[in-house]
Design a protein around this motif. Structure first.
Motif, PDB file in Angstrom:
ATOM      1  N   HIS A  64      -3.972   0.108  -9.277  1.00 44.88           N
ATOM      2  CA  HIS A  64      -3.093   1.163  -8.054  1.00 44.88           C
ATOM      3  C   HIS A  64      -1.846   0.454  -7.884  1.00 44.88           C
ATOM      4  O   HIS A  64      -1.918  -1.217  -8.233  1.00 44.88           O
ATOM      5  CB  HIS A  64      -3.579   0.782  -6.978  1.00 44.88           C
ATOM      6  N   GLN A  65      -0.820   1.009  -7.944  1.00 41.10           N
ATOM      7  CA  GLN A  65       0.547   0.836  -7.465  1.00 41.10           C
ATOM      8  C   GLN A  65       0.371   1.027  -5.919  1.00 41.10           C
ATOM      9  O   GLN A  65       0.746   2.349  -5.681  1.00 41.10           O
ATOM     10  CB  GLN A  65       1.259   1.005  -7.957  1.00 41.10           C
ATOM     11  N   LEU A  66       0.355  -0.237  -4.967  1.00 39.38           N
ATOM     12  CA  LEU A  66       0.974   0.371  -3.235  1.00 39.38           C
ATOM     13  C   LEU A  66       1.560   0.206  -2.608  1.00 39.38           C
ATOM     14  O   LEU A  66       2.769  -1.319  -3.179  1.00 39.38           O
ATOM     15  CB  LEU A  66       0.000   0.021  -2.478  1.00 39.38           C
ATOM     16  N   THR A  67       3.033   1.048  -2.659  1.00 43.59           N
ATOM     17  CA  THR A  67       4.115   0.164  -2.213  1.00 43.59           C
ATOM     18  C   THR A  67       4.406   0.240  -0.786  1.00 43.59           C
ATOM     19  O   THR A  67       3.342   1.092   0.286  1.00 43.59           O
ATOM     20  CB  THR A  67       5.230   1.259  -2.106  1.00 43.59           C
ATOM     21  N   LEU A  68       4.442  -0.698   0.578  1.00 42.05           N
ATOM     22  CA  LEU A  68       4.869  -1.308   1.576  1.00 42.05           C
ATOM     23  C   LEU A  68       5.938  -0.687   1.766  1.00 42.05           C
ATOM     24  O   LEU A  68       7.079  -1.815   0.945  1.00 42.05           O
ATOM     25  CB  LEU A  68       4.201  -2.341   1.809  1.00 42.05           C
ATOM     26  N   TYR A  69       6.936  -0.545   3.573  1.00 44.72           N
ATOM     27  CA  TYR A  69       7.520  -0.780   4.486  1.00 44.72           C
ATOM     28  C   TYR A  69       7.603  -1.692   4.678  1.00 44.72           C
ATOM     29  O   TYR A  69       7.115  -1.242   5.472  1.00 44.72           O
ATOM     30  CB  TYR A  69       8.344   0.597   3.734  1.00 44.72           C
ATOM     31  N   ALA A  70       9.082  -3.058   4.953  1.00 40.30           N
ATOM     32  CA  ALA A  70       9.016  -3.352   6.479  1.00 40.30           C
ATOM     33  C   ALA A  70      10.732  -2.836   6.974  1.00 40.30           C
ATOM     34  O   ALA A  70      11.654  -2.524   6.384  1.00 40.30           O
ATOM     35  CB  ALA A  70       9.477  -4.209   6.184  1.00 40.30           C
ATOM     36  N   LEU A  91      -1.208 -11.206   1.243  1.00 48.00           N
ATOM     37  CA  LEU A  91      -1.419  -9.741   0.560  1.00 48.00           C
ATOM     38  C   LEU A  91      -1.559 -10.308  -1.232  1.00 48.00           C
ATOM     39  O   LEU A  91      -3.148  -9.822  -1.922  1.00 48.00           O
ATOM     40  CB  LEU A  91      -0.943  -8.458   0.594  1.00 48.00           C
ATOM     41  N   ASP A  92      -1.033 -11.014  -1.591  1.00 49.19           N
ATOM     42  CA  ASP A  92      -0.877 -11.521  -3.051  1.00 49.19           C
ATOM     43  C   ASP A  92      -2.552 -13.100  -3.069  1.00 49.19           C
ATOM     44  O   ASP A  92      -2.204 -13.514  -2.919  1.00 49.19           O
ATOM     45  CB  ASP A  92       0.635 -12.681  -3.667  1.00 49.19           C
ATOM     46  N   ASP A  93      -2.880 -12.051  -4.317  1.00 48.59           N
ATOM     47  CA  ASP A  93      -3.706 -12.415  -4.140  1.00 48.59           C
ATOM     48  C   ASP A  93      -5.251 -12.402  -3.198  1.00 48.59           C
ATOM     49  O   ASP A  93      -5.990 -13.189  -3.568  1.00 48.59           O
ATOM     50  CB  ASP A  93      -3.568 -13.941  -5.089  1.00 48.59           C
ATOM     51  N   ALA A  94      -5.389 -11.520  -2.234  1.00 51.09           N
ATOM     52  CA  ALA A  94      -5.770 -11.461  -1.571  1.00 51.09           C
ATOM     53  C   ALA A  94      -7.201 -11.065  -1.623  1.00 51.09           C
ATOM     54  O   ALA A  94      -7.512 -10.283  -2.192  1.00 51.09           O
ATOM     55  CB  ALA A  94      -5.405 -10.570  -0.590  1.00 51.09           C
ATOM     56  N   ASN A 105      -7.789  -7.867  -8.912  1.00 48.08           N
ATOM     57  CA  ASN A 105      -7.451  -8.053  -8.023  1.00 48.08           C
ATOM     58  C   ASN A 105      -6.278  -7.619  -7.221  1.00 48.08           C
ATOM     59  O   ASN A 105      -6.958  -7.007  -7.082  1.00 48.08           O
ATOM     60  CB  ASN A 105      -6.303  -9.355  -9.473  1.00 48.08           C
ATOM     61  N   LEU A 106      -5.099  -8.627  -6.586  1.00 50.64           N
ATOM     62  CA  LEU A 106      -4.182  -7.897  -5.985  1.00 50.64           C
ATOM     63  C   LEU A 106      -3.424  -9.128  -6.453  1.00 50.64           C
ATOM     64  O   LEU A 106      -2.897  -9.848  -5.360  1.00 50.64           O
ATOM     65  CB  LEU A 106      -4.584  -7.856  -4.299  1.00 50.64           C
ATOM     66  N   ARG A 107      -1.778  -8.113  -6.799  1.00 51.37           N
ATOM     67  CA  ARG A 107      -0.964  -9.349  -7.088  1.00 51.37           C
ATOM     68  C   ARG A 107       0.568  -8.175  -6.393  1.00 51.37           C
ATOM     69  O   ARG A 107       0.829  -7.150  -6.590  1.00 51.37           O
ATOM     70  CB  ARG A 107      -0.769  -9.352  -8.728  1.00 51.37           C
ATOM     71  N   PHE A 108       1.153  -8.954  -6.046  1.00 51.99           N
ATOM     72  CA  PHE A 108       2.534  -9.025  -5.349  1.00 51.99           C
ATOM     73  C   PHE A 108       3.279  -8.161  -6.990  1.00 51.99           C
ATOM     74  O   PHE A 108       3.474  -9.110  -8.387  1.00 51.99           O
ATOM     75  CB  PHE A 108       3.265  -9.883  -5.055  1.00 51.99           C
ATOM     76  N   SER A 109       4.659  -6.992  -7.097  1.00 52.18           N
ATOM     77  CA  SER A 109       4.889  -6.775  -8.359  1.00 52.18           C
ATOM     78  C   SER A 109       6.384  -6.521  -8.168  1.00 52.18           C
ATOM     79  O   SER A 109       7.104  -6.964  -8.962  1.00 52.18           O
ATOM     80  CB  SER A 109       4.560  -5.437  -8.898  1.00 52.18           C
ATOM     81  N   LEU A 110       6.396  -7.014  -6.719  1.00 51.16           N
ATOM     82  CA  LEU A 110       8.503  -6.172  -7.080  1.00 51.16           C
ATOM     83  C   LEU A 110       8.708  -6.213  -5.229  1.00 51.16           C
ATOM     84  O   LEU A 110       7.604  -5.606  -4.584  1.00 51.16           O
ATOM     85  CB  LEU A 110       8.951  -4.648  -7.434  1.00 51.16           C
ATOM     86  N   ALA A 111       9.972  -6.619  -5.165  1.00 57.20           N
ATOM     87  CA  ALA A 111      10.202  -6.272  -3.028  1.00 57.20           C
ATOM     88  C   ALA A 111      12.186  -5.673  -3.862  1.00 57.20           C
ATOM     89  O   ALA A 111      12.225  -6.931  -4.734  1.00 57.20           O
ATOM     90  CB  ALA A 111      10.539  -8.053  -2.652  1.00 57.20           C
ATOM     91  N   ASP A 112      12.355  -5.195  -2.767  1.00 46.54           N
ATOM     92  CA  ASP A 112      13.577  -5.163  -2.964  1.00 46.54           C
ATOM     93  C   ASP A 112      13.656  -4.283  -1.360  1.00 46.54           C
ATOM     94  O   ASP A 112      12.946  -4.345  -0.296  1.00 46.54           O
ATOM     95  CB  ASP A 112      13.839  -3.617  -3.434  1.00 46.54           C
ATOM     96  N   VAL A 113      15.311  -5.212  -1.083  1.00 49.53           N
ATOM     97  CA  VAL A 113      15.294  -5.078   0.775  1.00 49.53           C
ATOM     98  C   VAL A 113      16.743  -4.605   0.555  1.00 49.53           C
ATOM     99  O   VAL A 113      18.470  -4.483  -0.110  1.00 49.53           O
ATOM    100  CB  VAL A 113      15.525  -6.770   1.469  1.00 49.53           C
ATOM    101  N   LEU A 125      11.001  -2.623   0.572  1.00 50.67           N
ATOM    102  CA  LEU A 125      10.384  -2.285  -0.277  1.00 50.67           C
ATOM    103  C   LEU A 125       9.523  -3.657  -0.567  1.00 50.67           C
ATOM    104  O   LEU A 125       9.674  -4.287  -1.581  1.00 50.67           O
ATOM    105  CB  LEU A 125      11.459  -0.874  -0.951  1.00 50.67           C
ATOM    106  N   VAL A 126       8.073  -3.580  -0.872  1.00 49.48           N
ATOM    107  CA  VAL A 126       7.252  -4.373  -0.555  1.00 49.48           C
ATOM    108  C   VAL A 126       6.169  -3.314  -2.024  1.00 49.48           C
ATOM    109  O   VAL A 126       5.653  -2.761  -1.570  1.00 49.48           O
ATOM    110  CB  VAL A 126       7.151  -5.416  -0.346  1.00 49.48           C
ATOM    111  N   ARG A 127       5.894  -4.047  -3.649  1.00 49.00           N
ATOM    112  CA  ARG A 127       4.818  -3.384  -3.797  1.00 49.00           C
ATOM    113  C   ARG A 127       3.777  -4.560  -4.710  1.00 49.00           C
ATOM    114  O   ARG A 127       4.383  -5.638  -4.858  1.00 49.00           O
ATOM    115  CB  ARG A 127       5.094  -2.468  -4.952  1.00 49.00           C
ATOM    116  N   PHE A 128       2.899  -3.746  -4.667  1.00 49.78           N
ATOM    117  CA  PHE A 128       1.837  -5.110  -4.839  1.00 49.78           C
ATOM    118  C   PHE A 128       0.937  -3.417  -6.336  1.00 49.78           C
ATOM    119  O   PHE A 128       0.981  -2.442  -6.395  1.00 49.78           O
ATOM    120  CB  PHE A 128       0.632  -5.116  -3.692  1.00 49.78           C
ATOM    121  N   ARG A 129       0.570  -4.445  -7.684  1.00 43.83           N
ATOM    122  CA  ARG A 129      -0.517  -3.706  -7.740  1.00 43.83           C
ATOM    123  C   ARG A 129      -2.044  -4.555  -8.271  1.00 43.83           C
ATOM    124  O   ARG A 129      -2.260  -5.851  -7.167  1.00 43.83           O
ATOM    125  CB  ARG A 129       0.000  -4.617  -9.846  1.00 43.83           C
ATOM    126  N   ALA A 130      -3.025  -3.638  -8.179  1.00 39.97           N
ATOM    127  CA  ALA A 130      -4.109  -4.040  -7.778  1.00 39.97           C
ATOM    128  C   ALA A 130      -5.252  -3.827  -8.843  1.00 39.97           C
ATOM    129  O   ALA A 130      -4.860  -2.130  -8.949  1.00 39.97           O
ATOM    130  CB  ALA A 130      -4.537  -2.995  -6.215  1.00 39.97           C
TER     131      ALA A 130
END
Length: 135
Positions: A64-70, A91-94, A105-113, A125-130
């Motif tokens: 899974h790729q999940l994108t979060l926005y702040a 969330l990283d490795d939660a 597993n759940l891992r951070f993969s990308l951040a962009d402000v 934009l913060v993306r995680f891979r699970a």
């Protein structure tokens, strides 16, 4: 979307809504799947999700790729960066519990402000891979 993707999204929402450091930065549990019409800043939204079948011979497995926005309107880009960092910490490795599935597993993969076109809103934009398997 798969039931694993729905379970992952629900677990991520619950984890972020109950994370004390993030809630303090946001001024409340302002984590939304769909934000209210006029949300108070800052806040976090769950964004796009992608699920891919990566099953092997042993068991059905999904990536899974999940994108979060702040979203922020105070302090320039700094607040958006700080909230992005809090998302990473939460969330990283939660070890999240998913209904009917196991989180491998759940891992951070990308951040962009970046700054939005209005010139005063910043969003991270913060993306995680699970990886998930059936329970």
């Amino acid at each position: 979307m798969s039931t694993a993707a729905v379970a992952l999204r629900s677990a991520v929402h619950a984890a972020l809504s109950s994370d004390g450091a993030l809630v303090a930065l946001l001024g409340g549990a302002r984590v939304y799947d769909e934000p209210p019409r006029r949300p108070a800043f800052p806040y976090v939204t769950l964004g796009e999700a992608r699920a891919t079948d990566v099953s092997g011979d042993m068991a059905p497995t999904e990536e899974h790729q999940l994108t979060l926005y702040a979203w922020s309107r105070q302090g320039g880009h700094r607040e958006a960066h700080v909230i992005a960092g809090a998302l990473l910490q939460a969330l990283d490795d939660a070890a999240l519990t998913l209904a009917g599935h196991r989180l491998v597993n759940l891992r951070f993969s990308l951040a962009d402000v970046r700054r939005d076109a209005d010139g005063r809103t910043y969003h991270a934009l913060v993306r995680f891979r699970a990886v998930t398997e059936p329970a």
